[in-house]
Design an enzyme around this catalytic site. Structure first.
Site, PDB file in Angstrom:
ATOM      1  N   HIS A   1      27.638  -6.191 -13.095  1.00 38.92           N
ATOM      2  CA  HIS A   1      27.840  -5.235 -14.187  1.00 38.92           C
ATOM      3  C   HIS A   1      29.214  -4.563 -14.147  1.00 38.92           C
ATOM      4  O   HIS A   1      29.658  -4.018 -15.157  1.00 38.92           O
ATOM      5  CB  HIS A   1      26.796  -4.127 -14.107  1.00 38.92           C
ATOM      6  CG  HIS A   1      25.507  -4.446 -14.789  1.00 38.92           C
ATOM      7  ND1 HIS A   1      25.434  -4.827 -16.103  1.00 38.92           N
ATOM      8  CD2 HIS A   1      24.225  -4.392 -14.336  1.00 38.92           C
ATOM      9  CE1 HIS A   1      24.169  -5.013 -16.429  1.00 38.92           C
ATOM     10  NE2 HIS A   1      23.412  -4.755 -15.391  1.00 38.92           N
TER      11      HIS A   1
ATOM     12  N   GLU B   1      22.228  -6.887 -19.571  1.00 40.02           N
ATOM     13  CA  GLU B   1      21.235  -7.090 -18.510  1.00 40.02           C
ATOM     14  C   GLU B   1      20.905  -8.559 -18.291  1.00 40.02           C
ATOM     15  O   GLU B   1      20.688  -8.999 -17.163  1.00 40.02           O
ATOM     16  CB  GLU B   1      19.968  -6.292 -18.826  1.00 40.02           C
ATOM     17  CG  GLU B   1      20.180  -4.788 -18.864  1.00 40.02           C
ATOM     18  CD  GLU B   1      20.697  -4.221 -17.546  1.00 40.02           C
ATOM     19  OE1 GLU B   1      20.687  -4.940 -16.525  1.00 40.02           O
ATOM     20  OE2 GLU B   1      21.108  -3.053 -17.545  1.00 40.02           O
TER      21      GLU B   1
ATOM     22  N   HIS C   1      23.405  -8.241  -8.781  1.00 35.52           N
ATOM     23  CA  HIS C   1      23.161  -7.849 -10.171  1.00 35.52           C
ATOM     24  C   HIS C   1      24.004  -6.632 -10.545  1.00 35.52           C
ATOM     25  O   HIS C   1      24.676  -6.614 -11.579  1.00 35.52           O
ATOM     26  CB  HIS C   1      21.671  -7.538 -10.361  1.00 35.52           C
ATOM     27  CG  HIS C   1      21.297  -7.144 -11.748  1.00 35.52           C
ATOM     28  ND1 HIS C   1      20.567  -7.960 -12.581  1.00 35.52           N
ATOM     29  CD2 HIS C   1      21.541  -6.020 -12.460  1.00 35.52           C
ATOM     30  CE1 HIS C   1      20.392  -7.352 -13.742  1.00 35.52           C
ATOM     31  NE2 HIS C   1      20.969  -6.160 -13.684  1.00 35.52           N
ATOM     32  N   GLU C   2      23.981  -5.626  -9.694  1.00 38.87           N
ATOM     33  CA  GLU C   2      24.719  -4.398 -10.014  1.00 38.87           C
ATOM     34  C   GLU C   2      26.223  -4.634 -10.035  1.00 38.87           C
ATOM     35  O   GLU C   2      26.937  -4.128 -10.908  1.00 38.87           O
ATOM     36  CB  GLU C   2      24.379  -3.297  -8.998  1.00 38.87           C
ATOM     37  CG  GLU C   2      22.905  -2.973  -8.876  1.00 38.87           C
ATOM     38  CD  GLU C   2      22.213  -2.806 -10.207  1.00 38.87           C
ATOM     39  OE1 GLU C   2      22.818  -2.246 -11.150  1.00 38.87           O
ATOM     40  OE2 GLU C   2      21.070  -3.256 -10.337  1.00 38.87           O
TER      41      GLU C   2
ATOM     42  N   GLY D   1      15.233   0.267 -10.019  1.00 43.25           N
ATOM     43  CA  GLY D   1      15.558  -0.450  -8.803  1.00 43.25           C
ATOM     44  C   GLY D   1      16.949  -0.110  -8.329  1.00 43.25           C
ATOM     45  O   GLY D   1      17.181   0.130  -7.149  1.00 43.25           O
ATOM     46  N   ALA D   2      17.879  -0.064  -9.287  1.00 41.70           N
ATOM     47  CA  ALA D   2      19.261   0.280  -8.988  1.00 41.70           C
ATOM     48  C   ALA D   2      19.950   0.554 -10.313  1.00 41.70           C
ATOM     49  O   ALA D   2      19.432   0.228 -11.374  1.00 41.70           O
ATOM     50  CB  ALA D   2      19.960  -0.854  -8.240  1.00 41.70           C
ATOM     51  N   MET D   3      21.139   1.165 -10.235  1.00 38.30           N
ATOM     52  CA  MET D   3      21.880   1.499 -11.444  1.00 38.30           C
ATOM     53  C   MET D   3      23.355   1.247 -11.215  1.00 38.30           C
ATOM     54  O   MET D   3      23.931   1.700 -10.228  1.00 38.30           O
ATOM     55  CB  MET D   3      21.631   2.956 -11.838  1.00 38.30           C
ATOM     56  CG  MET D   3      22.413   3.426 -13.045  1.00 38.30           C
ATOM     57  SD  MET D   3      22.000   2.469 -14.521  1.00 38.30           S
ATOM     58  CE  MET D   3      23.544   2.568 -15.408  1.00 38.30           C
ATOM     59  N   GLU D   4      23.987   0.559 -12.189  1.00 36.15           N
ATOM     60  CA  GLU D   4      25.331   0.033 -12.023  1.00 36.15           C
ATOM     61  C   GLU D   4      26.446   1.016 -12.295  1.00 36.15           C
ATOM     62  O   GLU D   4      27.532   0.621 -12.745  1.00 36.15           O
ATOM     63  CB  GLU D   4      25.508  -1.182 -12.941  1.00 36.15           C
ATOM     64  CG  GLU D   4      25.501  -0.875 -14.437  1.00 36.15           C
ATOM     65  CD  GLU D   4      24.146  -0.990 -15.096  1.00 36.15           C
ATOM     66  OE1 GLU D   4      24.094  -1.101 -16.328  1.00 36.15           O
ATOM     67  OE2 GLU D   4      23.125  -0.961 -14.376  1.00 36.15           O
ATOM     68  N   ASN D   5      26.253   2.287 -12.006  1.00 43.91           N
ATOM     69  CA  ASN D   5      27.321   3.268 -12.234  1.00 43.91           C
ATOM     70  C   ASN D   5      28.637   2.747 -11.658  1.00 43.91           C
ATOM     71  O   ASN D   5      28.704   2.313 -10.509  1.00 43.91           O
ATOM     72  CB  ASN D   5      26.964   4.593 -11.551  1.00 43.91           C
ATOM     73  CG  ASN D   5      25.539   5.002 -11.810  1.00 43.91           C
ATOM     74  OD1 ASN D   5      25.128   5.216 -12.928  1.00 43.91           O
ATOM     75  ND2 ASN D   5      24.766   5.098 -10.727  1.00 43.91           N
TER      76      ASN D   5
END
Length: 956
Positions: A388, A407, A384-385, A348-352
């Site tokens: 993080h 998470e 959410h991202e 869905g998404a990634m918290e880079n």
């Protein structure tokens, strides 16, 4: 992965049905991260073949290179990486990238061996024909490299040295390499899209959990934090982005090609899985720099950005960042926050850190096309991202066995931040539906697992990827929410601040958080706990499952037991805590809040809960992670209260009563008719959460009885319940011409129409078909309200034939808004024509027709169609080896309706077939599917007659 498990509501509708017949919300079960493709092929190095160690399933040796974990001898300090992706095909028809990488590392223990992760990379020969060159730093002499080789199974480049490295000294390891810029959605990969008839290529990344090693050689474990200095070479006309802010771009010539070279600020000290870089032709929009100097930019396809689809994300990102800074009481440590929507993205998404990547549906919102649910998805995923950025990025778990802490925490805090950004939505209430009940579903199975396991129990990339599930995300969020409630939000937040301050830029285990929270709790005079936080919480995270608390109002006794959806299931996993929990019980008596009582044993007596006339309700607002059962008289009193004045019971608890009753009935703790009776009052209910709870549970009845004689009476009963709700929304929307004003009402309007059409309310089918026909007459003007498109498309296509389907397919192919395409993708699965469903199944695995990231959607959607279910099952059994990365979602989604002995036998034969193939995947998922099917078989045999009789009585 920041809500790496986000999926659409239509897919969620299908998936949760496998356990509770329920409709997952926008933050539902997450999609499993795309596993990198492992190719056991010859490694070409300057026309010289280096043979890789063959894959073996045998027990590895005790050599360091045969173990999956890095030895504790070396620590990386910083990397210098230069990468040049080619966005056009080479002479062999491949997209490649070339790179140069150096890593400075410190020797902390004596060793003559360097192990560094590397996978799917071809290396140029360097000094003395080795694949790497080693130099000493600060005047240190480097040992001579004797040999290098690659250990394919454990994904290591192994460098054997003539003598030991010196403890306390730093060294520099340099490599040059080439890799494929594949379209496998993992590591450094390519995404493709069409703009004005021209195909465009994006080079992008997805490193979590173990794919950084496919982009450059690295110490690819979360505790191996380092600083990354990155340079990207890219074609003219493109823009390069990375975690750090770009410091300059210059024109250079390489290999007779004019290219751009962009350098970036060095990153903060961070883990490899958070590294990100993107090369694209995307434009951006940005917010003006505020006093804090944080630059916020939203990137994406030109058409989407120019159409304003990124505006909402831009408007909410800065408020969310500021809220989180305040909540953590810790400054955002970077100079910018880039967020980019990718046409192809596995999660869905990634918290880079500093460069968050998204599916388009979770960053873009177009008011004229997208639904209110889509808008909520954008704000909650962004929240959410960004959560993080502190919890996960600034402070990171030491190893993947504590992934739940990253998470689960981000899942919990996302609701707080989204509530701040959209204060009128009451979005925190949705956490019960979207996280707590979702966690209950999988955690009630014997095949569930503890939130935290032993570090040595998680080793291989496959084992790591299996942790990205509903237990990690949703149970993690639920128990942290419970902890915050019994500590108080202020104590919880202060403890988090202290935790972040002490462990910034380092790694932790979960007990580090308990210690900081305990310190604050001890200093706060208002926190009174029956034991230490560690003693309380370890029971919730170190053993699988949760309790059902039973209250007997005759005697005042309270007891607990490990809740299992299958009461005959055998738990063969021992627990140090004997499956008992310290349970914080909040409760009310006849509508009066009675405070909190702790249940610390298997059972106890509590005189205040003893009554013969008042109704007792426990777990107020479902803040505790447990279910509640009562004696039959108290159930009767609760049902009577719902019937006479349901508003005397809080809205979250009205939903809880329904959900607990149906779940307890499935576990044979409560009679099924008692559960059905909790729905009798629904003809007077207008609130979303109770209705959603009922629909989720009753969907299981539809799945189990779809092909039986129970279907008719079930429809008739629910039609009588939903017709008042349908007409209520018809009135308050002025005959469906405007949106309801309340957030929850917009969702419940969708429920009203969905259930009305499902139970054959004539006005509903006429309404949906009318809207769709109007659209077919003028494809340029879509009259369907954006919040209702899912149900309208599905019902209109189901009622129609090939003409309606082909129109829907054409609109899907022409759609430029991801959210619209997603709704059409679901609607197309609703047709009743078997040949159209079969055609759609084959479309699903054609990447020219359905994006690879979406392959699971049509297949699982079709499996939810009573006509399409056997088609999807046969198709999956024939093609499963082509869909290994999607195996888990597919098997759980497709077999959710299985409820006969014959279907169970089919599933068991399939399990044997997979095992015999030698492909090591999906074991846990198949076990879950078999466990669920066995439960379905028993449930139908035990309840069919009773349910049928009760439904007939209701119509008498």
């Amino acid at each position: 992965m920041g809500k790496g498990f986000y999926i659409s509501k239509p897919l969620a509708f299908v998936l949760l049905a496998l356990a509770v017949g329920s409709l997952l919300t926008i933050l539902g079960l997450s999609l499993i991260y795309a596993q990198e493709k492992r190719r056991n092929e010859e490694n070409m190095v300057n026309n010289t073949v280096t043979t890789l160690a063959p894959y073996s399933t045998s027990i590895p040796s005790n050599e360091p290179w045969d173990k999956y974990r890095l030895p504790d001898t070396l620590l990386p300090e910083y990397y210098n990486i230069t990468l040049w992706p080619r966005l056009t095909k080479d002479d062999l028809g491949m997209y490649i990238f070339t790179g140069k990488s150096g890593v400075a590392f410190l020797c902390v223990k004596e060793t003559d061996l360097i192990l560094i992760h590397s996978s799917n990379l071809n290396y140029s020969l360097t000094a003395e024909k080795h694949h790497a060159e080693l130099m000493g730093l600060g005047g240190t002499r480097a040992p001579v490299i004797l040999k290098t080789w690659f250990q394919d199974q454990t994904e290591f480049m192994v460098i054997q040295l003539r003598e030991n490295l010196q403890v306390g000294k730093s060294y520099w390891l340099y490599t040059e390499f080439q890799g494929e810029l594949a379209d496998d959605l993992g590591g450094f990969y390519r995404s493709e899209y069409v703009e004005n008839g021209v195909e465009k290529v994006v080079a992008t990344t997805q490193m979590q959990p173990t794919a950084a090693r496919t982009a450059f050689p690295c110490f690819d474990e979360p505790s191996m934090k380092a600083v990354f200095h990155l340079t990207l070479i890219h074609p003219p006309g493109t823009v390069a982005l990375a975690n750090g802010m770009e410091t300059g771009t210059e024109n250079i010539t390489i290999e007779n090609q004019q290219v751009l070279q962009t350098r970036f600020e060095p990153t903060e000290k961070m883990s490899t899985y958070l590294l990100a870089f993107v090369i694209s032709e995307f434009p951006s929009i940005q917010s003006p720099l505020g006093a804090n100097k944080i630059l916020v930019r939203i990137w994406g396809r030109r058409e989407a950005i120019e159409n304003g689809e990124g505006d909402y994300a831009l408007n909410v990102t800065f408020p969310v960042l500021k809220y989180l800074e305040s909540y953590y009481n810790t400054t955002y440590p970077l100079s910018k926050s880039d967020q980019i929507a990718l046409p192809d993205f596995s999660a869905g998404a990634m918290e880079n850190w500093g460069l968050v990547t998204y599916r388009e549906t979770f960053l873009f919102y177009e008011p004229k096309v997208s639904s209110h649910e889509d808008k909520e998805g954008v704000i909650t995923v962004i929240s959410h991202e960004l959560a993080h950025m502190w919890f996960g990025n600034l402070v990171t778990m030491r190893w993947w066995n504590d992934l739940w802490l990253n998470e689960g925490f981000a899942s919990y805090v996302s609701y707080l931040a989204a509530d701040y950004a959209e204060p009128t939505w009451n979005i925190k209430e949705l956490m019960v539906l979207q996280q707590v009940y979702r966690a209950f579903t999988v955690d009630a199975l014997v095949s569930s697992h503890p939130l935290s396991s032993r570090e040595d129990a998680v080793n291989t990339p496959q084992q790591i990827e299996e942790l990205f599930d509903a237990v990690t995300y949703s149970k993690g969020a639920a128990v942290l929410r419970m902890l915050s409630e019994f500590l108080s939000e202020s104590v919880f937040a202060k403890g988090l601040h202290n935790y972040l301050q002490e462990h910034a830029y380092s790694n932790t285990v979960y007990t580090d958080l308990w210690k900081k929270l305990q310190e604050v709790a001890d200093s706060d005079g208002n926190v009174h706990l029956p034991a230490s936080i560690e003693e309380i919480m370890n029971r919730w995270i170190l053993q699988a499952g949760f309790p059902v608390v039973t209250i007997d109002t005759h005697t005042g006794s309270i007891s607990q037991q490990h809740f299992l959806i299958d009461p005959e299931a055998v738990v063969n996993k021992p627990s140090d805590y004997n499956y008992e929990w310290f349970v914080p019980i909040t409760w009310m008596k006849n509508g009066r809040n009675m405070g909190q009582h702790w249940l610390l044993n298997k059972s106890t007596s509590y005189e205040l809960m003893k009554t013969e006339t008042n109704w007792i309700l426990a777990n107020l607002n479902v803040t505790g992670y447990y279910r509640v059962n009562y004696d039959s008289q108290n159930w009767e009193r609760l049902i009577k209260q719902l019937t006479s004045d349901h508003q005397a019971i809080p809205v979250l608890n009205r939903g809880q009563i329904i959900d607990d009753a149906f779940t307890l009935a499935r576990a044979k703790i409560l009679n099924i008719t008692m559960a059905l009776r909790t729905t009798q009052y629904l003809s007077n209910e207008k609130e979303y959460i109770p209705w959603e709870s009922a629909i989720r549970n009753l969907e299981y009845f539809f799945l189990m009885f779809d092909r039986t004689e129970v279907r008719g009476p079930l429809e008739a009963y629910l039609r009588r319940k939903v017709e008042p709700l349908f007409h209520y929304f018809k009135v308050i929307t002025s005959n469906w011409t405007r949106k309801p004003t309340r957030h929850m009402d917009q969702y419940n309007q969708l429920n009203a129409i969905t259930m009305a059409c499902k139970t054959r309310v004539k006005a509903c089918s006429e309404l949906t078909s009318m809207w769709y026909r109007q659209w077919m007459k003028d494809p340029n003007v879509n009259p369907v309200p954006s919040d209702l498109k899912t149900v309208v498309y599905c019902n209109a296509i189901a009622a129609g034939g090939v003409e309606e389907w082909d129109f829907g397919w054409a609109m899907f192919k022409n759609s430029t808004v991801a959210a619209e395409a997603e709704k059409l993708m679901y609607g197309l699965s609703c047709t009743k024509e078997p040949w159209l469903l079969n055609r759609y199944l084959h479309y699903a695995i054609d990447p020219n027709l359905i994006r690879k990231q979406d392959v699971t959607y049509p297949i699982v959607y079709i499996a939810s169609n009573v006509i399409g279910q056997p088609l999807a099952w046969d198709f999956f059994r024939a093609k499963w080896q082509l869909m290994t990365t999607e195996f888990r979602v597919l098997i759980l989604g497709i077999v959710k309706t299985f409820s006969t002995e014959f279907q169970l036998q089919q599933l068991q034969r399939f399990q044997e077939e997979v095992a015999e193939s030698g492909v090591s995947l999906g074991t846990h998922a198949i076990e879950q599917a078999i466990e669920q099917t066995k439960a379905n078989v028993k449930w139908v045999s035990e309840n069919k007659v009773q349910v049928m009789d009760w439904l007939i009585q209701q119509s008498a």
